[in-house]
Design an enzyme around this catalytic site. Structure first.
Site, PDB file in Angstrom:
ATOM      1  N   ASP A 162       0.928  -1.172  -0.464  1.00 48.03           N
ATOM      2  CA  ASP A 162      -0.119   0.197  -0.145  1.00 48.03           C
ATOM      3  C   ASP A 162       0.583   1.488   0.083  1.00 48.03           C
ATOM      4  O   ASP A 162      -0.003   1.953   0.192  1.00 48.03           O
ATOM      5  CB  ASP A 162      -0.960   0.257   1.252  1.00 48.03           C
ATOM      6  CG  ASP A 162      -2.036  -1.130   0.918  1.00 48.03           C
ATOM      7  OD1 ASP A 162      -2.687  -1.289   0.546  1.00 48.03           O
ATOM      8  OD2 ASP A 162      -1.974  -1.840   2.192  1.00 48.03           O
ATOM      9  N   ASP A 163       2.177   1.176  -0.003  1.00 49.58           N
ATOM     10  CA  ASP A 163       2.927   2.393   0.304  1.00 49.58           C
ATOM     11  C   ASP A 163       3.625   2.878  -1.408  1.00 49.58           C
ATOM     12  O   ASP A 163       3.914   2.133  -2.348  1.00 49.58           O
ATOM     13  CB  ASP A 163       4.294   2.089   0.623  1.00 49.58           C
ATOM     14  CG  ASP A 163       5.235   2.849   0.676  1.00 49.58           C
ATOM     15  OD1 ASP A 163       5.121   3.076   1.935  1.00 49.58           O
ATOM     16  OD2 ASP A 163       6.188   3.486   0.518  1.00 49.58           O
ATOM     17  N   PHE A 164       2.999   4.041  -0.954  1.00 50.36           N
ATOM     18  CA  PHE A 164       3.200   4.561  -2.109  1.00 50.36           C
ATOM     19  C   PHE A 164       4.460   4.747  -3.131  1.00 50.36           C
ATOM     20  O   PHE A 164       4.516   4.224  -4.993  1.00 50.36           O
ATOM     21  CB  PHE A 164       2.598   6.258  -2.320  1.00 50.36           C
ATOM     22  CG  PHE A 164       2.263   6.908  -4.064  1.00 50.36           C
ATOM     23  CD1 PHE A 164       1.929   7.546  -4.654  1.00 50.36           C
ATOM     24  CD2 PHE A 164       4.391   7.958  -4.313  1.00 50.36           C
ATOM     25  CE1 PHE A 164       1.743   7.927  -5.834  1.00 50.36           C
ATOM     26  CE2 PHE A 164       3.752   8.462  -5.231  1.00 50.36           C
ATOM     27  CZ  PHE A 164       3.248   8.467  -6.052  1.00 50.36           C
TER      28      PHE A 164
END
Length: 222
Positions: A162-164
Site C-alpha cells: 500500500d506504500d506509494f
C-alpha cells in the site's frame, strides 16, 4: 543496527540482483542495501513514534515528539501507565491532535494490557499474526505495523504494497505507464521472498532517484 555490510543485506542484494536484469541494474546503480534496523527499541515505543509522525512533516513531528518526551523527565521513553495518567490537555499542548491523542492512548492501553508484545515476545510470533494482532488497536493500520516489522523487529520479508513509494519504485523499475495496484504488486514481488524488506528499500531508492531526475530535467536550461 546493521550497516550496509550486514551479511543478510549483502545476501539480499545479491539475491535481488540475480532475479532479473531490471533488478541487476537497480542494485548496481544504487549500491549496497542501507536498510537500517533499530534493534533496541520496543514495539510499544515504535508504534507511539509512528503515530506522532503520521501525516505531518518530519521536522514538525520531531519537535512535537521532543515536547512529549519532556513531559516525562527521567525516562528514556514514558511507560504506558504514565501516558495513560497524563491529562489530554497536556498532550494537546505539545502539539498532538485529538485523534492522535486517542491513538496514543489506545497504544498505551494495548501495551499495558499485553496486546503489544515486547521484543522478546514478538520473536515467537510470525509476521501475519503480529499484523492481525496490532491492527486491532485504534490508529494502527497495516502499513504502520509493516514499518514496525521492518525497522524495529528486522523482519526480512516485508513489502508494504500500500506504500506509494514502493509502488512508484516498481513502476520506475519496470518502466510501467502506471503504478501497480497493491494486489498486482503483491503477485509480482512474491518471487522476491525471502528478501522483500530489502526489495522495499531499493524500490524507495528507485522512486527517489526518478524524482530527482525529473526535478533536474525540469530545471535544466533550454
Amino acid at each position: 543496527m546493521p550497516s550496509s555490510e550486514s551479511p543478510d543485506l549483502v545476501a539480499a542484494a545479491a539475491f535481488l540482483a540475480a532475479s532479473d536484469a531490471d533488478w541487476a541494474r537497480l542494485v548496481a546503480a544504487t549500491g549496497p542495501c542501507g536498510l537500517s534496523v533499530n534493534r533496541t527499541r520496543e514495539p510499544y515505543e515504535a508504534l507511539v513514534r509512528s503515530i506522532a509522525f503520521q501525516q505531518i512533516h518530519g521536522r514538525a513531528a520531531e519537535a512535537i515528539l521532543g515536547r512529549f518526551l519532556d513531559l516525562y523527565p527521567g525516562a528514556d521513553f514514558p511507560a504506558p501507565e504514565s501516558v495513560l495518567a497524563s491529562e489530554s490537555s497536556l498532550l494537546r499542548a505539545v502539539g498532538f491532535s485529538g485523534s492522535k491523542i486517542a491513538a496514543i492512548r489506545a497504544v498505551a492501553l494495548a501495551a499495558a494490557d499485553g496486546i503489544i508484545p515486547t521484543r522478546s515476545e514478538a520473536a515467537s510470533l510470525d509476521d501475519e499474526l503480529l499484523i492481525e494482532r496490532l491492527v486491532s488497536i485504534r490508529g494502527v493500520g497495516r502499513w504502520t505495523v509493516e514499518m514496525l516489522l521492518m525497522f524495529t523487529l528486522g523482519r526480512p520479508d516485508i513489502l508494504p504494497v500500500d506504500d506509494f513509494g514502493v509502488r512508484e519504485g516498481w513502476r520506475v523499475l519496470k518502466g510501467l505507464p502506471r503504478q501497480p495496484t497493491p494486489g498486482e504488486l503483491a503477485d509480482a514481488t512474491r518471487p522476491l521472498s525471502p528478501w522483500r524488506s530489502a526489495a522495499s528499500w531499493y524500490l524507495w531508492r528507485a522512486a527517489d532517484a526518478d524524482r530527482e531526475r525529473q526535478r533536474a530535467a525540469k530545471n535544466r536550461p533550454t
